[in-house]
Motif scaffolding. Structure first.
Motif, mmCIF file in Angstrom:
data_model
loop_
_atom_site.group_PDB
_atom_site.id
_atom_site.type_symbol
_atom_site.label_atom_id
_atom_site.label_comp_id
_atom_site.label_asym_id
_atom_site.label_seq_id
_atom_site.Cartn_x
_atom_site.Cartn_y
_atom_site.Cartn_z
ATOM 1 N N GLU A 270 63.823 -41.597 -23.446
ATOM 2 C CA GLU A 270 62.640 -41.454 -24.292
ATOM 3 C C GLU A 270 62.871 -40.433 -25.401
ATOM 4 O OE1 GLU A 270 59.379 -43.009 -24.319
ATOM 5 O OE2 GLU A 270 60.831 -44.408 -23.472
ATOM 6 N N PRO B 151 58.492 -42.448 -31.000
ATOM 7 C CA PRO B 151 58.080 -42.026 -29.650
ATOM 8 C C PRO B 151 56.716 -42.572 -29.233
ATOM 9 C CG PRO B 151 57.656 -40.264 -31.207
ATOM 10 C CD PRO B 151 58.314 -41.374 -31.993
ATOM 11 N N TYR C 264 57.471 -34.835 -23.645
ATOM 12 C CA TYR C 264 58.594 -35.262 -22.811
ATOM 13 C C TYR C 264 58.558 -34.597 -21.434
ATOM 14 C CZ TYR C 264 60.146 -37.270 -27.185
ATOM 15 O OH TYR C 264 60.199 -37.999 -28.342
ATOM 16 N N GLY D 91 62.712 -41.200 -29.402
ATOM 17 C CA GLY D 91 61.885 -40.428 -30.322
ATOM 18 C C GLY D 91 62.639 -39.829 -31.489
ATOM 19 N N SER E 268 55.212 -43.292 -25.045
ATOM 20 C CA SER E 268 56.063 -42.743 -23.999
ATOM 21 C C SER E 268 55.270 -42.722 -22.691
ATOM 22 C CB SER E 268 56.494 -41.324 -24.365
ATOM 23 O OG SER E 268 57.385 -40.793 -23.415
#
Length: 534
Positions: free
Chosen positions: A146, A157, A181, A150, A160
């Motif tokens: 991820e 992103p 994140y 991004g 997510s």
């Protein structure tokens, strides 16, 4: 092992791909506007079983990695098709020119994005073990994929898995520490842990990981409840905002023949009494959405004069507007920028912010494809000769009567850690956008949720003006203090919440995330040595 887990683990060929696709598609229900958190469990629990099956694909690394990447691609394809299908609406705004490309937007982009989870699944397989630590390996690997999604190829992103937690007030508060994140790492670990219920050899094996996941989820809720104050956030003195939402269809918005109708609509709505009876002249700052005009406002004295009649003494207008530099010698036209402009009660433009992070194919055509695309008669969605140019750097927008403003245009607000300029910290995030391209679909809800999470990450209020919605004012804890729903015309009068001290994410977010991922990786490698697959 439960019969369901066993069936998924033993699946091969097309059944494996179909199961992965269905699991990914279910995961999209955990995203805005649905927010069904258990859907992420129903998505990631089978993903763990699919990786268990990949570990049995054959001797050596090649068949295992191929099987894992295969499952990851189909999982990602289902996740992105179900979560991004609404992108197709943009191809129907000018259907005579773009409808033919709708399948490429609805299926082609998800097919490309699916290579990121394919990489994540393959990376997880490298770290895979026979015990519960494999769930942490999966969370680590998918989070790494991820992060790459991004940032690579200008970055995207959107959606997510961390947004499954990042749309709920208490759960989103951990973003003030670890950002989007960090939320993704936690979301994947929590939602994947129930896989052990179907594969554990003993009662302890079956329940330890799900029990820990439930405890972590409860801890996140407790942290959020303690962080969010009971009282409303203090307001900035002497600031009264008015956000104008015109709800103008996209097919009308960029037609120059409608310029006078559009301007009169904006002026009329902005001057209407607010829901609480407030007069527009009481507003110190009126905010209009992105790309508000199908003409160059800074080159139109008559329109600037009309704006001046709207504004009361000392008040200003903040509006999206395309801007053009003066042409260089030998050039017919200058460079165009997607901008935010500040206009005072005299009709004078006091300052501008030019968009830094442009939308590929929407606002510009990548240079390496420009000649090819134009050779077949295509162009970007926005009617700007040659497309927009990006600004070289992000700067604070100076607005009289407001603290320093971190300005963002459209999807610039979805990039964690990138909304603030270098230098002195601003006290406000401003986001102007035009989501009319996507109609009344999940897209605008997803966009708003991601912009809202930036407020929590940075500890700053968010002021958001959107053409068709959702326009809102959000405090630094993610609480919506006022909003206009999608698909309505109107104004929102609101105070400006004050910023809070810099969050841990604001000060050390990269370090926190990096340290967390390194710890997860070291733990996974240690368990891999102790409990190898073969």
């Amino acid at each position: 092992m439960s019969p369901l887990a066993d069936r998924v683990i033993r699946a091969r060929a097309w059944r494996r791909g179909l199961m992965a696709f269905a699991a990914g598609a279910v995961g999209a229900l955990a995203l805005p506007p649905f927010g069904i958190l258990p859907a992420l469990v129903l998505s990631l629990t089978p993903a763990v079983w699919l990786l268990d099956g990949a570990a049995k694909a054959g001797p050596g690394w090649a068949p295992r990695l191929k099987s894992a990447a295969f499952a990851g691609w189909f999982w990602g394809f289902g996740y992105f098709v179900a979560g991004l299908w609404w992108l197709g609406a943009a191809f129907l705004v000018e259907a005579d020119q773009f409808a033919w490309a709708l399948p490429f937007g609805v299926l082609g982009l998800p097919a490309l994005l699916a290579f990121f989870p394919a990489f994540g699944f393959a990376l997880a397989q490298i770290l895979w073990t026979r015990d519960a630590s494999r769930v942490l390996s999966f969370a680590f690997a998918l989070t790494v994929s991820e992060i790459l999604r991004g940032h690579l190829f200008t970055g995207f992103p959107w959606n997510s898995p961390g947004m499954a937690l990042g749309q709920h007030l208490w759960f989103m508060q951990i973003a003030s520490v670890a950002g989007l994140y960090g939320l993704t790492l936690l979301a994947v670990a929590i939602a994947g842990a129930p896989a052990l219920l179907g594969t554990g050899a003993t009662t302890r094996d079956r329940w330890t990981a799900p029990g820990l996941a439930a405890a972590v989820l409860a801890g996140l809720a407790a942290f959020g409840a303690l962080r969010v104050p009971a009282d409303p956030t203090a307001a900035v003195a002497d600031v009264r905002l008015r956000l104008m939402q015109p709800n103008l269809p996209q097919d009308a918005k960029f037609n120059p023949r409608n310029r006078d109708i559009i301007m009169q609509r904006y002026l009329r709505i902005s001057a209407e009494p607010g829901p609480d009876g407030q007069d527009h002249e009481q507003a110190t700052h009126i905010v209009w959405p992105e790309s508000a005009f199908p003409f160059l406002l800074h080159r139109d004295p008559a329109s600037l004069a009309q704006i001046a009649t709207l504004l009361g003494p000392g008040s200003v207008l903040i509006t999206g507007a395309a801007r053009m530099d003066e042409p260089l010698p030998g050039e017919a036209v200058g460079k165009f920028f997607n901008a935010i402009q500040v206009i005072d009660e005299k009709g004078t433009i006091l300052g501008s912010y030019d968009k830094v992070h442009l939308v590929p194919f929407g606002e510009y055509v990548p240079r390496f494809l420009d000649a090819l695309i134009r050779a077949v008669g295509l162009r970007q969605f926005v009617h700007i000769p040659g497309g927009f140019e990006p600004s070289e750097r992000r700067t604070n927008l100076e607005v009289p009567g407001l603290p320093p403003v971190a300005a963002t245009i459209c999807y610039e607000a979805i990039f964690p850690g990138e909304v603030l300029p270098d230098g002195p910290r601003p006290d406000l995030i401003l986001n102007v956008t035009n989501d009319a391209w996507f109609g009344r679909t999940p897209g605008p809800y997803q966009h708003f949720a991601q912009a809202r999470l930036r407020a929590v990450e940075e500890g700053l209020p968010l002021v958001r003006a959107a053409n068709t919605g959702i326009s809102a004012v959000v405090d630094p804890f993610g609480r919506v203090t006022g909003s206009l729903p999608l698909g309505v015309e109107g104004v929102l009068d609101a105070a400006l919440p004050a910023a809070v001290p810099p969050t841990l994410y604001n000060r050390h977010g990269r370090f926190v995330l990096t340290a967390t991922l390194v710890i997860c990786l070291m733990a996974a490698l240690t368990r891999r040595r102790r409990r190898p697959l073969a």
